[in-house]
Write an enzyme that holds these catalytic residues in place. Structure first.
Site, PDB file in Angstrom:
ATOM      1  N   HIS A  97       4.628   4.654  10.286  1.00 61.26           N
ATOM      2  CA  HIS A  97       4.927   4.822   8.862  1.00 61.26           C
ATOM      3  C   HIS A  97       6.262   5.561   8.677  1.00 61.26           C
ATOM      4  O   HIS A  97       6.422   6.368   7.768  1.00 61.26           O
ATOM      5  CB  HIS A  97       3.785   5.610   8.189  1.00 61.26           C
ATOM      6  CG  HIS A  97       3.464   5.140   6.795  1.00 61.26           C
ATOM      7  ND1 HIS A  97       2.429   4.300   6.490  1.00 61.26           N
ATOM      8  CD2 HIS A  97       4.048   5.418   5.597  1.00 61.26           C
ATOM      9  CE1 HIS A  97       2.380   4.088   5.188  1.00 61.26           C
ATOM     10  NE2 HIS A  97       3.368   4.746   4.619  1.00 61.26           N
ATOM     11  N   LYS A 126      -0.564  -3.212   9.812  1.00 67.84           N
ATOM     12  CA  LYS A 126       0.642  -2.380   9.945  1.00 67.84           C
ATOM     13  C   LYS A 126       0.251  -0.923  10.156  1.00 67.84           C
ATOM     14  O   LYS A 126      -0.538  -0.364   9.374  1.00 67.84           O
ATOM     15  CB  LYS A 126       1.485  -2.506   8.670  1.00 67.84           C
ATOM     16  CG  LYS A 126       2.655  -1.548   8.585  1.00 67.84           C
ATOM     17  CD  LYS A 126       3.490  -1.845   7.353  1.00 67.84           C
ATOM     18  CE  LYS A 126       4.624  -0.877   7.179  1.00 67.84           C
ATOM     19  NZ  LYS A 126       4.185   0.459   6.730  1.00 67.84           N
TER      20      LYS A 126
HETATM   21  C1  FNR Z   1       7.266   3.850   3.149  1.00 71.39           C
HETATM   22  N1  FNR Z   1       6.352   3.102   3.885  1.00 71.39           N
HETATM   23  C2  FNR Z   1       5.317   2.462   3.233  1.00 71.39           C
HETATM   24  N2  FNR Z   1       4.480   1.645   3.930  1.00 71.39           N
HETATM   25  C3  FNR Z   1       3.509   0.958   3.311  1.00 71.39           C
HETATM   26  O1  FNR Z   1       2.780   0.226   3.969  1.00 71.39           O
HETATM   27  N3  FNR Z   1       3.361   1.063   1.954  1.00 71.39           N
HETATM   28  C4  FNR Z   1       4.149   1.861   1.192  1.00 71.39           C
HETATM   29  O2  FNR Z   1       3.994   1.922  -0.016  1.00 71.39           O
HETATM   30  C5  FNR Z   1       5.155   2.614   1.848  1.00 71.39           C
HETATM   31  N4  FNR Z   1       5.967   3.449   1.146  1.00 71.39           N
HETATM   32  C6  FNR Z   1       7.060   4.040   1.768  1.00 71.39           C
HETATM   33  C7  FNR Z   1       7.961   4.761   1.009  1.00 71.39           C
HETATM   34  C8  FNR Z   1       9.101   5.275   1.620  1.00 71.39           C
HETATM   35  C9  FNR Z   1      10.104   6.012   0.801  1.00 71.39           C
HETATM   36  C10 FNR Z   1       9.327   5.061   2.996  1.00 71.39           C
HETATM   37  C11 FNR Z   1      10.572   5.580   3.663  1.00 71.39           C
HETATM   38  C12 FNR Z   1       8.418   4.367   3.746  1.00 71.39           C
HETATM   39  C13 FNR Z   1       6.569   2.881   5.322  1.00 71.39           C
HETATM   40  C14 FNR Z   1       7.469   1.667   5.533  1.00 71.39           C
HETATM   41  O3  FNR Z   1       6.808   0.476   5.216  1.00 71.39           O
HETATM   42  C15 FNR Z   1       7.929   1.565   6.992  1.00 71.39           C
HETATM   43  O4  FNR Z   1       6.829   1.615   7.842  1.00 71.39           O
HETATM   44  C16 FNR Z   1       8.923   2.661   7.350  1.00 71.39           C
HETATM   45  O5  FNR Z   1       9.838   2.893   6.316  1.00 71.39           O
HETATM   46  C17 FNR Z   1       9.689   2.290   8.612  1.00 71.39           C
HETATM   47  O6  FNR Z   1      10.540   3.304   9.009  1.00 71.39           O
HETATM   48  P1  FNR Z   1      12.100   3.363   8.639  1.00 71.39           P
HETATM   49  O7  FNR Z   1      12.672   1.983   8.813  1.00 71.39           O
HETATM   50  O8  FNR Z   1      12.176   3.826   7.224  1.00 71.39           O
HETATM   51  O9  FNR Z   1      12.623   4.363   9.595  1.00 71.39           O
END
Ligand code: FNR
Length: 387
Positions: free
Chosen positions: A276, A252
């Site tokens: 992300h 990812k």
């Molecule tokens: C994330 N994302 C994320 N990704 C991951 O692999 N591990 C994590 O712990 C986190 N933590 C996290 C916290 C918050 C508050 C957000 C908003 C995002 C990224 C997440 O998996 C994903 O890639 C994004 O949120 C996708 O974008 P949208 O749908 O929020 O626009």
């Protein structure tokens, strides 16, 4: 609920209900937030082709992600600190995903532990790991996820080092949070949230505290997080991590066609085209803009998912039409969770499902499997305006 017709409705309630510190944590991107904004606004550049008089009965959004049947190809993305948006938030979100028939992916940086989520759900979920230096800790995480019945391992490869989010620094959001008089005053105005939090024991990083070397209590966490991430990460290491898991592995955080080719070489089963959610490299292009060239590079060799910026079923449809087999949503489900707990996540999923289903009908398609380039109009230069 008649008052919830779009994701924005849940976001409004979420903003009122949750302390500013945690709202800002979700609702922000790194530095200028350009990538965060464009992740969503670039979806608007893609238009849909209206088709008529094509029998629209019996539509279905059902599909598969990594061989798993899904009621729609929309998984809940791994989101750290979900249990601070709503008490026991990971359990609530996992339950909603289970009821809805879509995958739930638990973050390493979750509040509820892997074991706790497994104990309170009935179906296997996915588990996400960051690429950390400590082999023992990583191996134990993998083993714990296996023992908890997790099917799919998601290795997040775009957070070797951390992008900077101004709001988090200003709000004192670190691990553990530094409470400033301002944030305490704000929290005291969020009474229902506070009462819920007082009612749960789950308030720290459940996968880490008591498991990582030297992290015996929440106060030792910040020095651990500063040290733990593997700045030396390379493709050999990713290949090694992949070999430790004997089920499907998703990489990812791929945003480049060359990296996508590498992901195929190291034996990933799927990639998530992702930046992300605009939280890492500000100034990177949006996921949806990068998708076509990544599809051209590896679309026939590996399953491709996309996240970052999805706020509606139309967005999901556009990603599928450009070739993604599945999508993930982060903030869209967090808004629902923060607004109304498990029910709110169900509502977020239902909003998206309904939008996807109706839009499919208006585009003249009955199945998500039939969506393709015929359904979208992509502006000239969408892929290649930047040299
Ligand atoms: C994330 N994302 C994320 N990704 C991951 O692999 N591990 C994590 O712990 C986190 N933590 C996290 C916290 C918050 C508050 C957000 C908003 C995002 C990224 C997440 O998996 C994903 O890639 C994004 O949120 C996708 O974008 P949208 O749908 O929020 O626009």
């Amino acid at each position: 609920m008649a008052d919830i017709t779009e994701i924005e409705d849940l976001k409004r309630i979420y903003k009122r209900r949750v302390p500013k510190m945690f709202y800002d944590y979700a609702e922000s991107g790194s530095w200028t937030e350009q990538t965060f904004r464009e992740n969503s606004s670039d979806f608007d550049l893609i238009r849909l082709r209206q088709r008529i008089a094509r029998d629209m009965t019996g539509r279905s959004t059902a599909s598969e992600m990594l061989g798993q049947h899904v009621s729609m190809p929309v998984a809940l993305a791994p989101v750290g600190l979900t249990g601070m948006q709503s008490a026991d938030g990971e359990i609530k979100a996992a339950r909603a995903a289970e009821r809805f028939g879509v995958p739930f992916c638990l973050s390493t940086m979750s509040i509820c532990s892997i074991e706790d989520v497994a104990e309170h759900t009935n179906k296997p979920f996915w588990f996400q790991v960051y690429t950390l230096k400590d082999d023992d800790f990583m191996k134990r995480l993998f083993a714990r996820a296996k023992a908890a019945g997790c099917t799919t391992l998601v290795i997040t490869v775009d957070l070797q080092i951390m992008g900077q989010r101004h709001k988090d620094i200003k709000n004192g959001l670190s691990a553990p949070p530094k409470l400033t008089p301002k944030s305490i005053a704000n929290m005291m105005t969020k009474v229902p949230w506070g009462l819920e939090m007082l009612g749960t024991k789950r308030r720290f990083f459940g996968n880490i505290v008591g498991h990582a070397k030297g992290v015996t209590d929440p106060s030792s966490l910040s020095s651990w997080t500063a040290e733990a991430f593997d700045h030396a990460l390379d493709w050999d290491r990713i290949r090694e991590l992949r070999s430790w898991w004997d089920g499907p592995v998703v990489l990812k955080g791929i945003l480049d066609a060359d990296d996508a080719r590498k992901a195929v070489e190291v034996g990933a089963d799927a990639i998530t085209v992702s930046n992300h959610g605009g939280r890492q490299l500000d100034g990177a292009l949006s996921s949806i803009r990068m998708l076509p060239q990544i599809m051209d590079a590896v679309g026939d060799k590996i399953e491709v998912h996309l996240d970052s910026g999805i706020r509606s079923g139309q967005d999901v449809l556009k990603a599928l039409a450009l070739g993604a087999k599945g999508t993930m949503i982060g903030r869209a489900f967090v808004y629902g969770l923060g607004a109304r707990g498990e029910q709110g996540v169900m509502e977020a999923l239902e909003v998206i499902r309904k939008e996807l289903d109706t839009t499919m009908g208006l585009c003249g398609e009955r199945s998500v499997h039939d969506l393709g380039r015929q359904n979208v109009l992509v502006p000239k230069g969408f892929q290649g305006e930047w040299e």
